[in-house]
Design an enzyme around this catalytic site. Structure first.
Site, PDB file in Angstrom:
ATOM      1  N   TYR A 149       0.842  -1.192   0.000  1.00 47.44           N
ATOM      2  CA  TYR A 149       0.000   0.000   0.000  1.00 47.44           C
ATOM      3  C   TYR A 149       0.880   1.245   0.000  1.00 47.44           C
ATOM      4  CZ  TYR A 149       0.706   0.823   5.083  1.00 47.44           C
ATOM      5  OH  TYR A 149       1.237   1.084   6.327  1.00 47.44           O
ATOM      6  N   CYS A 150       0.278   2.363  -0.347  1.00 45.94           N
ATOM      7  CA  CYS A 150       1.015   3.627  -0.425  1.00 45.94           C
ATOM      8  C   CYS A 150       0.065   4.747  -0.012  1.00 45.94           C
ATOM      9  CB  CYS A 150       1.574   3.835  -1.840  1.00 45.94           C
ATOM     10  SG  CYS A 150       0.318   3.733  -3.139  1.00 45.94           S
ATOM     11  N   GLY A 151       0.002   5.820  -0.803  1.00 50.80           N
ATOM     12  CA  GLY A 151      -0.915   6.896  -0.481  1.00 50.80           C
ATOM     13  C   GLY A 151      -2.269   6.722  -1.143  1.00 50.80           C
ATOM     14  N   SER A 171      -5.452   2.442  -0.102  1.00 51.06           N
ATOM     15  CA  SER A 171      -4.225   2.812   0.611  1.00 51.06           C
ATOM     16  C   SER A 171      -4.499   3.862   1.697  1.00 51.06           C
ATOM     17  CB  SER A 171      -3.162   3.264  -0.381  1.00 51.06           C
ATOM     18  OG  SER A 171      -2.609   2.139  -1.056  1.00 51.06           O
TER      19      SER A 171
END
Length: 268
Positions: A221-223, A249
């Site tokens: 996951y990220c932003g 995310s």
């Protein structure tokens, strides 16, 4: 050839506003390339978060209209950040299409190699896109929350370390999902060329982080679900092609005040 360029200007104050790369594509692109708009045709129009993955039917219609289907080999690139290309690569795999690759280094690498450019817009030859969605390659917020105490799931935050530790005010709340490790996606690339570092080098780092451990399910996951696909792409090149991506995310996770966040260093 598909140009999947999207722009994400980061303002000094206030939320970011993603922009389509259609104008950049119209100005110059690789001859024969077609444009895929990740913000419209390939996104869920009912979701408030930009570029949320479209359902299978909408995706198949958009892909088929560009000529993506049986018998086609798809090469995807972006005009700047390679992770817009890996985003479309991931969406194609999610919907059951495997004959797609990412142009390493994108348009900058093409230019450096002396490749031709054009502003002539090509006309696609539509194909029928046939494929079955692979639900194991995508995660919802509810699924991630349900797996927090599952030792068989390894959550991987791919953002930079300060953001992971909660030292950067980017989202509604700061920090990372409990139990997730930090594996910054930027480290995948050669800082001078913007191309992927040798896969053998990356494999050593993946193994050290436990990302090639077949005993656990890996979810990145990220932003907002873009950079997370970059680690999924690199892991696939290293031999692990079953990595899930948390599509919402941190944008989705931090919007719910009931969901936990922690700060500090990675547990690994």
């Amino acid at each position: 050839m598909i140009d999947s360029t999207t722009h994400l200007p980061i303002p000094e104050d206030g939320p970011y506003t993603p922009e389509s790369g259609a104008l950049a594509y119209a100005a110059e692109h690789i001859p024969g390339a077609l444009f895929a708009d990740l913000l419209t045709d390939f996104a869920d129009p009912s979701d408030p978060q930009p570029w949320t993955a479209a359902d299978h039917q909408r995706f198949a219609a958009a892909a088929g209209a560009l000529g993506i289907g049986d018998g086609a080999t798809v090469v995807i690139y972006s005009q700047h950040d390679v992770f817009w290309a890996t985003r479309l690569w991931w969406q194609l795999r999610l919907e059951g299409f495997d004959d797609a690759v990412v142009l390493d280094g994108g348009l900058p690498a093409w230019k450096n190699a002396g490749g031709e450019l054009t502003d002539a817009v090509s006309t696609p030859t539509p194909r029928a896109f046939v494929g079955d969605r692979r639900p194991g390659l995508i995660r919802s917020t509810a699924q991630v929350a349900a797996a927090l105490d599952d030792p068989g799931v390894l959550l991987v935050n791919v953002l930079d370390e300060p953001t992971y530790r909660g030292e950067v005010n980017t989202y509604a709340r700061n920090g990372h999902i409990p139990g997730s490790i930090n594996f910054p996606v930027a480290g995948l690339l050669d800082p001078e060329t913007g191309t992927l570092r040798p896969v053998e080098e990356l494999r050593v780092e993946f193994e050290r982080a436990g990302l090639l451990d077949d005993g656990r399910t890996v979810v990145t996951y990220c932003g907002g679900g873009i950079a997370a696909t970059g680690v999924a792409w690199a892991l696939a090149l290293a031999g692990r092609d079953d990595v899930g991506v948390y599509d919402g995310s941190l944008t989705a996770w931090t919007a719910d005040p009931e969901l936990p966040l922690v700060t500090g260093s990675s547990p690994r």
